[in-house]
Design a protein around this motif. Structure first.
Motif, PDB file in Angstrom:
ATOM      1  N   GLY A 193       0.752  -1.334  -0.044  1.00  0.00           N
ATOM      2  CA  GLY A 193      -0.228   0.186  -0.015  1.00  0.00           C
ATOM      3  C   GLY A 193       1.029   1.235  -0.001  1.00  0.00           C
ATOM      4  O   GLY A 193       2.017   1.107   0.407  1.00  0.00           O
ATOM      5  N   HIS A 194       0.581   2.533  -0.878  1.00  0.00           N
ATOM      6  CA  HIS A 194       1.151   3.334  -0.504  1.00  0.00           C
ATOM      7  C   HIS A 194       0.321   4.876  -0.597  1.00  0.00           C
ATOM      8  O   HIS A 194      -1.027   4.791  -0.522  1.00  0.00           O
ATOM      9  CB  HIS A 194       1.791   3.697  -2.225  1.00  0.00           C
ATOM     10  CG  HIS A 194       2.220   5.131  -2.600  1.00  0.00           C
ATOM     11  ND1 HIS A 194       1.243   6.059  -3.222  1.00  0.00           N
ATOM     12  CD2 HIS A 194       3.044   6.106  -2.091  1.00  0.00           C
ATOM     13  CE1 HIS A 194       2.141   7.416  -3.107  1.00  0.00           C
ATOM     14  NE2 HIS A 194       3.203   7.584  -2.681  1.00  0.00           N
ATOM     15  N   ASP A 195       0.231   5.718   0.761  1.00  0.00           N
ATOM     16  CA  ASP A 195       0.000   6.494   0.518  1.00  0.00           C
ATOM     17  C   ASP A 195      -1.202   5.931   1.772  1.00  0.00           C
ATOM     18  O   ASP A 195      -1.100   5.515   2.389  1.00  0.00           O
ATOM     19  CB  ASP A 195      -0.186   7.944  -0.479  1.00  0.00           C
ATOM     20  CG  ASP A 195      -1.015   9.051  -0.128  1.00  0.00           C
ATOM     21  OD1 ASP A 195      -0.655   9.647   0.251  1.00  0.00           O
ATOM     22  OD2 ASP A 195      -2.030   8.873   0.228  1.00  0.00           O
ATOM     23  N   ILE A 196      -2.328   6.503   1.603  1.00  0.00           N
ATOM     24  CA  ILE A 196      -3.652   6.651   1.674  1.00  0.00           C
ATOM     25  C   ILE A 196      -3.733   4.552   1.864  1.00  0.00           C
ATOM     26  O   ILE A 196      -4.549   3.714   3.102  1.00  0.00           O
ATOM     27  CB  ILE A 196      -5.070   6.864   1.111  1.00  0.00           C
ATOM     28  CG1 ILE A 196      -5.228   7.989   1.793  1.00  0.00           C
ATOM     29  CG2 ILE A 196      -6.457   5.996   1.525  1.00  0.00           C
ATOM     30  CD1 ILE A 196      -5.475   8.500   2.710  1.00  0.00           C
ATOM     31  N   GLY A 197      -3.029   4.124   1.128  1.00  0.00           N
ATOM     32  CA  GLY A 197      -3.347   3.067   0.470  1.00  0.00           C
ATOM     33  C   GLY A 197      -2.950   2.348   1.550  1.00  0.00           C
ATOM     34  O   GLY A 197      -2.790   1.050   1.767  1.00  0.00           O
ATOM     35  N   LEU A 198      -1.695   2.345   2.307  1.00  0.00           N
ATOM     36  CA  LEU A 198      -0.682   1.692   2.349  1.00  0.00           C
ATOM     37  C   LEU A 198      -2.030   1.845   4.296  1.00  0.00           C
ATOM     38  O   LEU A 198      -1.331   1.058   5.605  1.00  0.00           O
ATOM     39  CB  LEU A 198       0.065   2.735   3.248  1.00  0.00           C
ATOM     40  CG  LEU A 198       0.455   3.532   4.866  1.00  0.00           C
ATOM     41  CD1 LEU A 198       0.576   3.573   5.874  1.00  0.00           C
ATOM     42  CD2 LEU A 198       2.184   4.694   3.608  1.00  0.00           C
ATOM     43  N   MET A 199      -2.452   2.713   5.114  1.00  0.00           N
ATOM     44  CA  MET A 199      -3.076   2.775   5.867  1.00  0.00           C
ATOM     45  C   MET A 199      -4.399   1.470   6.092  1.00  0.00           C
ATOM     46  O   MET A 199      -4.879   1.098   7.090  1.00  0.00           O
ATOM     47  CB  MET A 199      -3.819   4.421   5.832  1.00  0.00           C
ATOM     48  CG  MET A 199      -2.987   5.349   6.087  1.00  0.00           C
ATOM     49  SD  MET A 199      -4.350   7.306   6.391  1.00  0.00           S
ATOM     50  CE  MET A 199      -2.509   7.999   6.080  1.00  0.00           C
ATOM     51  N   VAL A 200      -4.628   1.389   4.123  1.00  0.00           N
ATOM     52  CA  VAL A 200      -5.814   0.438   4.490  1.00  0.00           C
ATOM     53  C   VAL A 200      -4.976  -1.019   4.505  1.00  0.00           C
ATOM     54  O   VAL A 200      -5.603  -2.216   5.234  1.00  0.00           O
ATOM     55  CB  VAL A 200      -6.845   0.286   2.710  1.00  0.00           C
ATOM     56  CG1 VAL A 200      -7.267  -0.687   3.231  1.00  0.00           C
ATOM     57  CG2 VAL A 200      -7.213   2.118   2.944  1.00  0.00           C
ATOM     58  N   ALA A 201      -3.591  -0.819   4.168  1.00  0.00           N
ATOM     59  CA  ALA A 201      -3.682  -2.042   3.870  1.00  0.00           C
ATOM     60  C   ALA A 201      -3.186  -2.669   5.655  1.00  0.00           C
ATOM     61  O   ALA A 201      -2.759  -3.730   5.965  1.00  0.00           O
ATOM     62  CB  ALA A 201      -1.826  -2.094   3.113  1.00  0.00           C
ATOM     63  N   TYR A 202      -2.493  -1.883   6.693  1.00  0.00           N
ATOM     64  CA  TYR A 202      -2.217  -1.612   7.755  1.00  0.00           C
ATOM     65  C   TYR A 202      -3.813  -2.508   8.247  1.00  0.00           C
ATOM     66  O   TYR A 202      -3.563  -3.148   9.048  1.00  0.00           O
ATOM     67  CB  TYR A 202      -1.955  -0.460   7.959  1.00  0.00           C
ATOM     68  CG  TYR A 202      -1.286  -1.031  10.785  1.00  0.00           C
ATOM     69  CD1 TYR A 202      -0.837  -2.057  10.475  1.00  0.00           C
ATOM     70  CD2 TYR A 202      -2.225  -0.422  10.858  1.00  0.00           C
ATOM     71  CE1 TYR A 202      -0.658  -2.006  11.905  1.00  0.00           C
ATOM     72  CE2 TYR A 202      -2.428  -0.557  12.360  1.00  0.00           C
ATOM     73  CZ  TYR A 202      -1.338  -1.279  12.439  1.00  0.00           C
ATOM     74  OH  TYR A 202      -1.547  -1.460  14.033  1.00  0.00           O
ATOM     75  N   ALA A 203      -4.469  -1.794   7.872  1.00  0.00           N
ATOM     76  CA  ALA A 203      -5.879  -1.914   8.550  1.00  0.00           C
ATOM     77  C   ALA A 203      -6.341  -3.566   8.344  1.00  0.00           C
ATOM     78  O   ALA A 203      -7.132  -4.164   9.345  1.00  0.00           O
ATOM     79  CB  ALA A 203      -7.142  -0.903   8.135  1.00  0.00           C
ATOM     80  N   TYR A 204      -6.041  -3.968   6.849  1.00  0.00           N
ATOM     81  CA  TYR A 204      -6.567  -5.081   6.435  1.00  0.00           C
ATOM     82  C   TYR A 204      -5.390  -6.133   7.654  1.00  0.00           C
ATOM     83  O   TYR A 204      -6.196  -7.174   8.180  1.00  0.00           O
ATOM     84  CB  TYR A 204      -6.149  -5.388   5.079  1.00  0.00           C
ATOM     85  CG  TYR A 204      -6.567  -6.468   4.279  1.00  0.00           C
ATOM     86  CD1 TYR A 204      -5.639  -7.908   4.585  1.00  0.00           C
ATOM     87  CD2 TYR A 204      -7.587  -6.246   2.805  1.00  0.00           C
ATOM     88  CE1 TYR A 204      -6.467  -8.999   4.442  1.00  0.00           C
ATOM     89  CE2 TYR A 204      -7.784  -7.289   2.448  1.00  0.00           C
ATOM     90  CZ  TYR A 204      -6.784  -9.057   3.156  1.00  0.00           C
ATOM     91  OH  TYR A 204      -7.594 -10.413   1.922  1.00  0.00           O
TER      92      TYR A 204
END
Length: 312
Positions: A126-137
């Motif tokens: 995940g990059h940027d906002i995507g890294l936050m979604v990846a971490y939450a996943y």
């Protein structure tokens, strides 16, 4: 014998032509394909490429971009595994939900997509906002994530997160609602130029012109800018959720890739507060837009980590 020889020559020529065309056909087959699926009550658009027995990898884009950012990487990772790059809810071709822009809920949407496609275990990038979604996943489904990569931004609610480099002009965190939407309407590219230029090490070598046009047009579609604003509007909720997630450190291997001229070591330090097996790579002379500013070094680091053998 003359007829037989002519037939043999024609057959040999046909076989040579077929062999010559095979790489082109394989290249066409490897090109990412646009698909859609209903998951968690939301229609999600995603790119799919690759094949092989490796665990599928899910690539999650950030703000001002869509799944399009991952196309060069998909071609490399797809040699061993299926590669999935969804548009986050509200972005690209995915539906625009009325709510649920906190990263915990967005991760649940992506998880539902993965399960609907018949997969259980994945690798995440995940990059940027995507890294936050990846971490939450990974925090919600740790037994289903083999490894995870976080790329240049920050984790709300973790450590001294309000002092990250990207927050030096965090006015846009509170830039949402009717008035901001009206101010930006028809001027989406002007607004995005702030991110593309100011978060880059060198604006002249950051986001390519063709991509600037593509992303500005994608977010200019009805409802897309409002959805994008909601990613930031949800940060207070994200901070609460992530502070809770951090109480149970992740055990799977984690790679953190940052730009020297952007997050530097900040995200690496944050990652070590939420995970026990962290590798950090700082890309020299790069800013926030790693895939665009330093594609060779970035993709080399990502490919090596994603393709690493599964931990025993």
């Amino acid at each position: 014998m003359g007829i037989i020889n002519r037939i043999a020559r024609r057959l040999a020529a046909a076989l040579l032509l077929a062999a010559a065309l095979q790489p082109a056909a394989q290249a066409a087959d490897s090109a990412p394909q646009r698909r859609s699926i209903s998951a968690n009550g939301i229609e999600l658009s995603y790119l799919e490429a690759g094949q092989g027995a490796g665990t599928p990898v899910v690539l999650l884009h950030g703000y001002t971009e869509t799944s399009h950012m991952w196309v060069p990487l998909m071609k490399r990772l797809g040699e061993r595994r299926v590669v999935l790059a969804p548009d986050l809810p509200g972005a690209g071709g995915s539906a625009i939900p009325a709510g649920g822009y906190d990263k915990k809920t967005l991760a649940q949407d992506i998880h539902a997509m993965v399960r609907a496609l018949g997969y259980r275990k994945v690798r995440l990038v995940g990059h940027d906002i995507g890294l936050m979604v990846a971490y939450a996943y990974a925090a919600q489904y740790p037994d289903e994530v083999e490894n995870i990569t976080l790329m240049d931004a920050f984790l709300p609610g973790v450590g001294d997160w309000q002092k990250v480099w990207l927050l030096r002009d965090k006015w846009h965190f509170n830039f949402y609602g009717d008035t901001p939407e009206q101010l930006v309407q028809g001027r989406e590219r002007i607004y995005f130029e702030h991110f593309w230029n100011d978060f880059a090490a060198d604006p002249a070598h950051a986001m390519p012109e063709a991509d600037r046009r593509l992303y500005a047009a994608a977010y200019a579609r009805p409802g897309r800018m409002r959805a994008g604003f909601e990613y930031f509007h949800a940060f207070p909720r994200d901070a609460e959720d992530f502070a809770g997630f951090a109480k149970t450190p992740l055990a799977m291997p984690m790679l953190v890739v940052t730009g020297e001229k952007a997050s530097g070591t900040f995200l690496i330090d944050q990652a070590r507060l939420v995970a026990t097996n962290v590798q950090g790579v700082v890309i020299r002379n790069a800013g926030h837009w790693l895939m665009e500013e330093a594609p060779a070094d970035t993709m080399a680091a990502l490919t090596q980590f994603v393709d690493a053998p599964s931990p025993q």
